[in-house]
Design a protein around this motif. Sequence first.
Motif, PDB file in Angstrom:
ATOM      1  N   ASP A 132       1.884   1.642  -3.729  1.00  0.00           N
ATOM      2  CA  ASP A 132       0.907   1.396  -4.701  1.00  0.00           C
ATOM      3  C   ASP A 132       1.289   0.321  -5.863  1.00  0.00           C
ATOM      4  O   ASP A 132       1.575   2.015  -7.154  1.00  0.00           O
ATOM      5  CB  ASP A 132      -0.112   2.851  -4.663  1.00  0.00           C
ATOM      6  CG  ASP A 132      -1.131   2.892  -5.886  1.00  0.00           C
ATOM      7  OD1 ASP A 132      -1.685   1.741  -6.116  1.00  0.00           O
ATOM      8  OD2 ASP A 132      -1.975   3.700  -6.251  1.00  0.00           O
ATOM      9  N   LYS A 133       1.002  -0.311  -6.419  1.00  0.00           N
ATOM     10  CA  LYS A 133       0.994  -1.356  -7.698  1.00  0.00           C
ATOM     11  C   LYS A 133       0.969  -0.843  -8.557  1.00  0.00           C
ATOM     12  O   LYS A 133       1.015  -0.835  -9.786  1.00  0.00           O
ATOM     13  CB  LYS A 133       2.037  -2.538  -7.046  1.00  0.00           C
ATOM     14  CG  LYS A 133       3.179  -3.256  -6.159  1.00  0.00           C
ATOM     15  CD  LYS A 133       2.614  -4.459  -5.789  1.00  0.00           C
ATOM     16  CE  LYS A 133       3.896  -4.811  -5.007  1.00  0.00           C
ATOM     17  NZ  LYS A 133       4.109  -6.416  -4.439  1.00  0.00           N
ATOM     18  N   LYS A 134      -1.163  -0.160  -8.176  1.00  0.00           N
ATOM     19  CA  LYS A 134      -1.543  -0.387  -9.161  1.00  0.00           C
ATOM     20  C   LYS A 134      -1.399   0.838 -10.569  1.00  0.00           C
ATOM     21  O   LYS A 134      -1.345   0.860 -11.340  1.00  0.00           O
ATOM     22  CB  LYS A 134      -3.018  -0.292  -8.180  1.00  0.00           C
ATOM     23  CG  LYS A 134      -3.266  -1.867  -8.487  1.00  0.00           C
ATOM     24  CD  LYS A 134      -4.590  -1.548  -8.033  1.00  0.00           C
ATOM     25  CE  LYS A 134      -5.266  -2.527  -7.171  1.00  0.00           C
ATOM     26  NZ  LYS A 134      -6.618  -1.923  -6.420  1.00  0.00           N
ATOM     27  N   LYS A 135      -0.805   2.031 -10.240  1.00  0.00           N
ATOM     28  CA  LYS A 135      -0.343   2.737 -10.353  1.00  0.00           C
ATOM     29  C   LYS A 135       0.783   2.784 -10.867  1.00  0.00           C
ATOM     30  O   LYS A 135       0.715   3.223 -12.111  1.00  0.00           O
ATOM     31  CB  LYS A 135      -0.204   4.127  -9.286  1.00  0.00           C
ATOM     32  CG  LYS A 135      -0.538   5.584  -9.821  1.00  0.00           C
ATOM     33  CD  LYS A 135      -0.005   6.968  -9.059  1.00  0.00           C
ATOM     34  CE  LYS A 135       0.382   8.463  -9.135  1.00  0.00           C
ATOM     35  NZ  LYS A 135       0.417   9.407  -8.104  1.00  0.00           N
TER      36      LYS A 135
END
Length: 142
Positions: free
Chosen positions: A123-126
């Motif tokens: 999860d790159k957004k986190k």
Amino acid sequence: MGRDHLSNEEFFTQLANLFEYTRTKGHGTVYLTQKRMTFNTSSTPPPASKVADDPLWDTHPAEPLPVLIRAYNNKSKKKEGTDREDIDKTQLSTIVKPDDLDGFYARYAEACKAGMSRLKKRDKKKAKKTKKRKKGEIKIGV
């Protein structure tokens, strides 16, 4: 180590079973290692005089050397409050002859891809949100 090595066919069968077992249990890691054998398994190690004369003797062997491929999982113990089971360590190994390396690696890559089919994407957004927050924070000295 006087351990017996599997044939290449048996190795792929057992490797698929090992990947499937860790996938169905929902946890676990499969470690894959490979290394070139330092001497042919049918012969004896080189004499000490050869090693003393040329310390890098193994970088230019007279004939191609086989490769040792290993796969294993770690032993796992049941933890309090989880649904994990005790898992015994499984170790697999095979020796690949130099003439068979190309075909072996093609099949090895397919087996590894099939074993990694259920991995979650990161999860790159986190990670980006926490990084931006840290950059934007200003500390005031007291």
